[in-house]
Design a protein around this motif. Structure first.
Motif, PDB file in Angstrom:
ATOM      1  N   ARG A 180      -1.354  51.804  21.258  1.00  0.00           N
ATOM      2  CA  ARG A 180      -0.712  53.109  21.427  1.00  0.00           C
ATOM      3  C   ARG A 180      -0.556  53.397  22.918  1.00  0.00           C
ATOM      4  O   ARG A 180      -1.465  53.115  23.703  1.00  0.00           O
ATOM      5  CB  ARG A 180      -1.537  54.208  20.761  1.00  0.00           C
ATOM      6  CG  ARG A 180      -0.868  55.580  20.742  1.00  0.00           C
ATOM      7  CD  ARG A 180      -1.711  56.578  19.957  1.00  0.00           C
ATOM      8  NE  ARG A 180      -1.821  56.216  18.545  1.00  0.00           N
ATOM      9  CZ  ARG A 180      -0.898  56.525  17.637  1.00  0.00           C
ATOM     10  NH1 ARG A 180       0.193  57.195  17.991  1.00  0.00           N
ATOM     11  NH2 ARG A 180      -1.065  56.175  16.375  1.00  0.00           N
ATOM     12  N   TYR A 224      -5.702  48.547  19.545  1.00  0.00           N
ATOM     13  CA  TYR A 224      -6.387  48.646  18.268  1.00  0.00           C
ATOM     14  C   TYR A 224      -6.794  47.284  17.721  1.00  0.00           C
ATOM     15  O   TYR A 224      -7.835  47.145  17.089  1.00  0.00           O
ATOM     16  CB  TYR A 224      -5.499  49.339  17.234  1.00  0.00           C
ATOM     17  CG  TYR A 224      -5.253  50.797  17.531  1.00  0.00           C
ATOM     18  CD1 TYR A 224      -6.283  51.726  17.465  1.00  0.00           C
ATOM     19  CD2 TYR A 224      -3.984  51.255  17.866  1.00  0.00           C
ATOM     20  CE1 TYR A 224      -6.065  53.066  17.719  1.00  0.00           C
ATOM     21  CE2 TYR A 224      -3.745  52.593  18.123  1.00  0.00           C
ATOM     22  CZ  TYR A 224      -4.789  53.490  18.047  1.00  0.00           C
ATOM     23  OH  TYR A 224      -4.566  54.820  18.322  1.00  0.00           O
ATOM     24  N   ASP A 247      -8.861  52.754  12.219  1.00  0.00           N
ATOM     25  CA  ASP A 247      -8.338  54.049  11.772  1.00  0.00           C
ATOM     26  C   ASP A 247      -7.640  53.827  10.434  1.00  0.00           C
ATOM     27  O   ASP A 247      -6.519  53.328  10.392  1.00  0.00           O
ATOM     28  CB  ASP A 247      -7.369  54.627  12.805  1.00  0.00           C
ATOM     29  CG  ASP A 247      -6.941  56.054  12.469  1.00  0.00           C
ATOM     30  OD1 ASP A 247      -7.167  56.477  11.318  1.00  0.00           O
ATOM     31  OD2 ASP A 247      -6.386  56.732  13.358  1.00  0.00           O
ATOM     32  N   ARG A 253      -6.517  55.927   8.200  1.00  0.00           N
ATOM     33  CA  ARG A 253      -5.617  56.961   7.693  1.00  0.00           C
ATOM     34  C   ARG A 253      -4.177  56.433   7.719  1.00  0.00           C
ATOM     35  O   ARG A 253      -3.707  55.976   8.761  1.00  0.00           O
ATOM     36  CB  ARG A 253      -5.713  58.222   8.550  1.00  0.00           C
ATOM     37  CG  ARG A 253      -7.081  58.905   8.511  1.00  0.00           C
ATOM     38  CD  ARG A 253      -7.143  60.008   9.547  1.00  0.00           C
ATOM     39  NE  ARG A 253      -6.945  59.475  10.903  1.00  0.00           N
ATOM     40  CZ  ARG A 253      -6.813  60.235  11.994  1.00  0.00           C
ATOM     41  NH1 ARG A 253      -6.830  61.560  11.879  1.00  0.00           N
ATOM     42  NH2 ARG A 253      -6.646  59.682  13.175  1.00  0.00           N
ATOM     43  N   SER A 292      -1.451  57.950   7.713  1.00  0.00           N
ATOM     44  CA  SER A 292      -0.572  58.716   8.600  1.00  0.00           C
ATOM     45  C   SER A 292      -0.656  58.260  10.049  1.00  0.00           C
ATOM     46  O   SER A 292       0.230  58.570  10.858  1.00  0.00           O
ATOM     47  CB  SER A 292      -0.932  60.207   8.518  1.00  0.00           C
ATOM     48  OG  SER A 292      -2.296  60.407   8.885  1.00  0.00           O
ATOM     49  N   SER A 293      -1.700  57.514  10.405  1.00  0.00           N
ATOM     50  CA  SER A 293      -1.863  57.078  11.796  1.00  0.00           C
ATOM     51  C   SER A 293      -0.947  55.915  12.157  1.00  0.00           C
ATOM     52  O   SER A 293      -0.806  55.584  13.335  1.00  0.00           O
ATOM     53  CB  SER A 293      -3.314  56.655  12.053  1.00  0.00           C
ATOM     54  OG  SER A 293      -4.198  57.734  11.867  1.00  0.00           O
ATOM     55  N   TRP A 294      -0.322  55.271  11.155  1.00  0.00           N
ATOM     56  CA  TRP A 294       0.405  54.027  11.412  1.00  0.00           C
ATOM     57  C   TRP A 294       1.916  54.170  11.252  1.00  0.00           C
ATOM     58  O   TRP A 294       2.627  53.180  11.140  1.00  0.00           O
ATOM     59  CB  TRP A 294      -0.142  52.939  10.497  1.00  0.00           C
ATOM     60  CG  TRP A 294      -1.600  52.735  10.744  1.00  0.00           C
ATOM     61  CD1 TRP A 294      -2.644  53.219  10.006  1.00  0.00           C
ATOM     62  CD2 TRP A 294      -2.186  52.072  11.863  1.00  0.00           C
ATOM     63  NE1 TRP A 294      -3.828  52.882  10.587  1.00  0.00           N
ATOM     64  CE2 TRP A 294      -3.589  52.176  11.731  1.00  0.00           C
ATOM     65  CE3 TRP A 294      -1.675  51.385  12.969  1.00  0.00           C
ATOM     66  CZ2 TRP A 294      -4.463  51.624  12.649  1.00  0.00           C
ATOM     67  CZ3 TRP A 294      -2.537  50.837  13.883  1.00  0.00           C
ATOM     68  CH2 TRP A 294      -3.931  50.944  13.732  1.00  0.00           C
TER      69      TRP A 294
END
Length: 289
Positions: A184, A202, A272, A274, A276-278
């Motif tokens: 990111r 990541y 992570d 979740r 929605s994080s990707w």
């Protein structure tokens, strides 16, 4: 070795030593011609000499530019490697040794950039450079010599306003390996504006195959007597041949290449979980493949 060799490698009947990074680090995944190595020199020696040649080109280019500005440049150097290599003690030490030894080659000796070195002079300079590297107080500190090649490749992209903050996957299909990383770009609010500040990594993965393996399969199918390197830069055209399209060996190679990004994502997702994080995610492509 050096400038003369670079010119001679383009002549008919001459062979250059290709994929030196793979030959030095992952020899089981080298698919080029099995050209015998020069007497008294190994794959790692050739890699050091090649990096030394690239450094000499950089030094001369910087010096030429400096003269136009009335300044004398001072150079630094790091060797870019796949992100996952830095977590492998054997590989990171191998590439750190290649970098710090190449840095100490006396590339101004014997007209390196034009006439080049013969085998005897190359062995002599390698021995001297290794001796200097061994006595340097910074020798054990590999982090001074190697860096994540994706970050290096993104240096100017990071500075470009067209590359915004957010999540990215970077895929590098090289000669011997395919590497992928998920990261990111993070911005911070400074003096009234949001500015890109850093990379947050990541996960990553790197493994064979790369384009060398595709060239090997092309050779088996289209021209078994040819050097696989002769197909370089023509792969897209040749893969449209109906024989390639119907040959299951190519599908198998592509499947292995695609798997690398899945492995990188798997390691990133653990940090992570979740969904929605990707999303959304940008895609960046590097490498000759």
């Amino acid at each position: 070795f050096g400038g003369a060799a670079h010119v001679r490698a383009q002549l008919p009947g001459c062979h250059s030593y290709s994929s030196l990074k793979i030959r030095a680090s992952m020899p089981d995944h080298y698919y080029g011609l099995d050209v015998p190595l020069p007497n008294g020199l190994g794959e790692k020696d050739l890699a050091i000499l090649y990096v030394g040649f690239l450094l000499s080109l950089g030094r001369f280019a910087a010096a030429d530019y400096g003269r136009t500005q009335g300044i004398e440049p001072s150079l630094g150097f790091t060797l870019g490697v796949p992100a996952s290599f830095s977590s492998d003690p054997r590989l990171r030490e191998l590439f750190a040794e290649i970098g710090r030894t190449a840095w100490r080659l006396n590339t101004e000796r014997a007209m390196w950039t034009s006439e080049g070195w013969d085998i005897g002079l190359a062995r002599e300079e390698l021995s001297r450079a290794r001796s200097q590297a061994a006595t340097s107080p910074t020798t054990p500190d590999w982090i001074q010599w190697i860096r994540n090649e994706s970050v290096a490749a993104l240096h100017w992209g990071f500075r470009s306003p067209r590359l915004g903050e957010g999540l990215y996957s970077a895929i590098d299909v090289g000669a011997g390996t395919t590497s992928a990383s998920w990261f990111r770009i993070v911005a911070k609010f400074d003096r009234g504006v949001w500015e890109k500040a850093q990379f947050v990594f990541y996960g990553s993965a790197c493994q064979a195959p790369g384009v060398d393996r595709i060239d090997q399969e092309l050779g088996r199918l289209l021209g078994p007597t040819e050097d696989p390197a002769s197909f370089r830069d023509r792969e897209s055209e040749l893969l449209l041949d109906v024989r390639c399209a119907l040959d299951p060996r190519f599908a198998a190679v592509f499947k292995e290449i695609f798997k690398v990004n899945r492995l990188a994502f798997g390691s990133a997702y653990k940090k992570d979980q979740r969904q929605s994080s990707w999303s959304p995610c940008g895609l960046l492509l590097f490498g000759g493949g």
